[in-house]
Design an enzyme around this catalytic site. Sequence first.
Site, short mmCIF file in Angstrom:
data_model
loop_
_atom_site.label_atom_id
_atom_site.label_comp_id
_atom_site.label_asym_id
_atom_site.label_seq_id
_atom_site.Cartn_x
_atom_site.Cartn_y
_atom_site.Cartn_z
N SER A 48 0.83 -1.20 0.00
CA SER A 48 0.00 0.00 0.00
C SER A 48 0.86 1.26 0.00
O SER A 48 0.34 2.37 0.02
CB SER A 48 -0.93 0.01 1.22
OG SER A 48 -0.19 -0.17 2.42
N ASN B 72 -2.12 -2.63 13.14
CA ASN B 72 -3.58 -2.49 13.11
C ASN B 72 -4.05 -1.24 13.86
O ASN B 72 -4.88 -0.48 13.36
CB ASN B 72 -4.25 -3.74 13.68
CG ASN B 72 -3.96 -4.97 12.82
OD1 ASN B 72 -3.42 -4.84 11.73
ND2 ASN B 72 -4.29 -6.14 13.33
N THR C 246 -40.30 26.21 -10.11
CA THR C 246 -40.57 24.84 -9.65
C THR C 246 -40.76 24.05 -10.95
O THR C 246 -41.28 24.60 -11.94
CB THR C 246 -41.82 24.73 -8.77
OG1 THR C 246 -42.95 25.16 -9.54
CG2 THR C 246 -41.72 25.58 -7.50
N HIS C 247 -40.28 22.83 -10.97
CA HIS C 247 -40.30 22.02 -12.21
C HIS C 247 -39.53 22.71 -13.34
O HIS C 247 -39.80 22.46 -14.51
CB HIS C 247 -41.73 21.73 -12.68
CG HIS C 247 -42.67 21.31 -11.59
ND1 HIS C 247 -42.89 20.00 -11.25
CD2 HIS C 247 -43.42 22.05 -10.72
CE1 HIS C 247 -43.74 19.93 -10.24
NE2 HIS C 247 -44.07 21.17 -9.89
N SER D 87 -13.69 27.08 -27.22
CA SER D 87 -13.79 25.88 -28.06
C SER D 87 -12.71 25.96 -29.12
O SER D 87 -12.37 27.05 -29.60
CB SER D 87 -15.16 25.84 -28.72
OG SER D 87 -15.12 25.08 -29.90
N ASN E 218 -17.45 28.22 -22.49
CA ASN E 218 -18.04 27.04 -21.87
C ASN E 218 -17.81 27.03 -20.36
O ASN E 218 -16.73 27.40 -19.89
CB ASN E 218 -17.46 25.76 -22.48
CG ASN E 218 -17.93 25.57 -23.92
OD1 ASN E 218 -19.04 25.97 -24.27
ND2 ASN E 218 -17.09 24.97 -24.74
N TYR F 88 -9.40 -6.87 12.52
CA TYR F 88 -8.81 -6.36 11.28
C TYR F 88 -8.79 -7.42 10.18
O TYR F 88 -8.51 -8.59 10.44
CB TYR F 88 -7.38 -5.89 11.55
CG TYR F 88 -6.67 -5.38 10.30
CD1 TYR F 88 -6.82 -4.07 9.88
CD2 TYR F 88 -5.88 -6.24 9.53
CE1 TYR F 88 -6.21 -3.61 8.73
CE2 TYR F 88 -5.26 -5.78 8.38
CZ TYR F 88 -5.42 -4.48 7.98
OH TYR F 88 -4.81 -4.03 6.84
N GLN G 81 -7.35 -2.29 3.89
CA GLN G 81 -6.33 -1.48 3.22
C GLN G 81 -6.92 -0.75 2.01
O GLN G 81 -6.39 0.25 1.57
CB GLN G 81 -5.17 -2.39 2.78
CG GLN G 81 -4.03 -1.69 2.09
CD GLN G 81 -2.80 -2.57 2.01
OE1 GLN G 81 -2.14 -2.80 3.00
NE2 GLN G 81 -2.50 -3.07 0.83
N LYS H 274 -8.24 3.50 1.88
CA LYS H 274 -7.56 4.79 1.77
C LYS H 274 -7.69 5.47 0.41
O LYS H 274 -7.98 6.66 0.33
CB LYS H 274 -6.10 4.63 2.16
CG LYS H 274 -5.94 4.48 3.69
CD LYS H 274 -4.54 4.12 4.12
CE LYS H 274 -4.28 2.63 4.12
NZ LYS H 274 -5.22 1.84 4.96
N1 ARG Z 1 -1.16 -1.38 5.13
C1 ARG Z 1 -2.11 -1.89 6.08
C2 ARG Z 1 -3.46 -1.16 5.88
O1 ARG Z 1 -3.49 -0.20 5.19
C3 ARG Z 1 -1.64 -1.67 7.46
C4 ARG Z 1 -2.12 -2.65 8.45
C5 ARG Z 1 -1.57 -3.98 8.19
N2 ARG Z 1 -1.93 -4.90 9.21
C6 ARG Z 1 -1.81 -6.21 9.04
N3 ARG Z 1 -2.16 -6.96 10.04
N4 ARG Z 1 -1.35 -6.74 7.95
O2 ARG Z 1 -4.47 -1.60 6.36
#
Ligand code: ARG
Length: 463
Positions: free
Chosen positions: A28, A115, A160-161, A282, A290, A322, A327, A330
């Site tokens: 990640s 975690n 309205t509408h 354009s 635009n 967890y 992951q 994010k």
């Molecule tokens: N890169 C992981 C995440 O974004 C971090 C946590 C990893 N924990 C694990 N037990 N593998 O969630």
Amino acid sequence: MTDKTSNAMWGGRFAAGPDAIMEAINASIGFDQRMAAQDIAGSRAHAAMLAATGIVSGNDAEAMREGLLTVLSEIETGNFAFSTALEDIHMNVEARLGDLIGAAAGRLHTARSRNDQVATDFRLWVRDQIDAVDAALTALMRALVAQAEAGADWVMPGFTHLQVAQPVTWGHHMMAYVEMLGRDLSRFRDARTRMNECPLGAAALAGTSFPIDREMTARELGFAAPCANSLDAVSDRDFALEFLSAASICAMHLSRLAEELVIWSSAQFRFVKMSDRWSTGSSIMPQKRNPDAAELIRAKIGRIFGANVALMTVMKGLPLAYSKDMQEDKEQVFDAADNLMLALAAMAGMVCDMQANRPALEAAAATGFSTATDLADWLVRALNMPFREAHRVTGSLVALAESRSCDLPDLTLEDMQSVHGAITGDVFSVLGVANSVASRLSQGGTAPVRVREQVARWKAVLE
Ligand code: ARG
């Protein structure tokens, strides 16, 4: 530091390193490096707590804290080599700390897991983002209030509408968006308050046997309290979902305003002129201006709501605590946050710069029999007619005007009396659009005095 045969962080029970594809799906670091500052803040708080509780020595903790600052500056100045083999931001930072300070770095992960670490980092990141959104929303609201103040008594058609309904004021229309965005702001602030608890110390899932001080780490990181349940602390992402929900609703509001700007800036409406800074040309049609920024803001809800649905789908059905699925939280949040911030800034810029075309607004306000309700209300007041009958009489007058291709104020008194004999010349006093809006004095109504009250109230709030 990286050992190709097995992982330096957890290689003890492994004889071989991961397959290249395993590494690719597992890593990640490509995106979670955006949480570097939060990760290092969390580690610094953890190190200080480990020393305060006597779990590590003061010297080790000091080395960790100094080393972490060096890592942060390396990352901030672009002098950090992120490694995919080290999977994520947590292990990249810890490995580099080891290069810098040696064995003491190995004590940082005492009483901690990735975690609780990632749950803490991500909360800190979303919290920071909410603060940024708060400022951007406030700036946009100020721009709308300024438009409302300038045009508190400019008359425009209310729809309205998307059919002409009754005249309203420009200021009233602007302030409607201020109300919506004000609720968005409070949704983000509510989410911030609820999420402001610290997962650190939950460790992997069960807590730890070390005598940690969770109050201390929570306090150091600006959290109101530690999370009460370690399983919950590492396994929920509802704080990210609340952010995405608030972002989705906010983006929906922005999309509606954007749609109005697209319509209003068209040659058929000409209600507003967007500035050059917020218009595009354009490549083939030389006359074009635009409203691309408005169109893109209109579209942003798609990806932001998409992120909300995606994360909700990732989380549903996950057993406690967890799972690596999390992951996937994010990138969705990063993308939604980036695009919401961009949309807010672009909208604030457009609203600041746009010029309402007052003559066009007022001319449009008078079309479409927009004062028909005023006429019906007059029949009720002046002739004591039941509203239902007044509605029918007014409908006949509208039909008459329509057959003559004229507007209601263009009918003569004789025309009016041909429909209802008791109508007097006083009726013409309510058929003008300025009188119409001025008469709508009810609380929250469109009358300029009411709009100025709303403007004053919000100006004080947004100080
Ligand atoms: N890169 C992981 C995440 O974004 C971090 C946590 C990893 N924990 C694990 N037990 N593998 O969630």
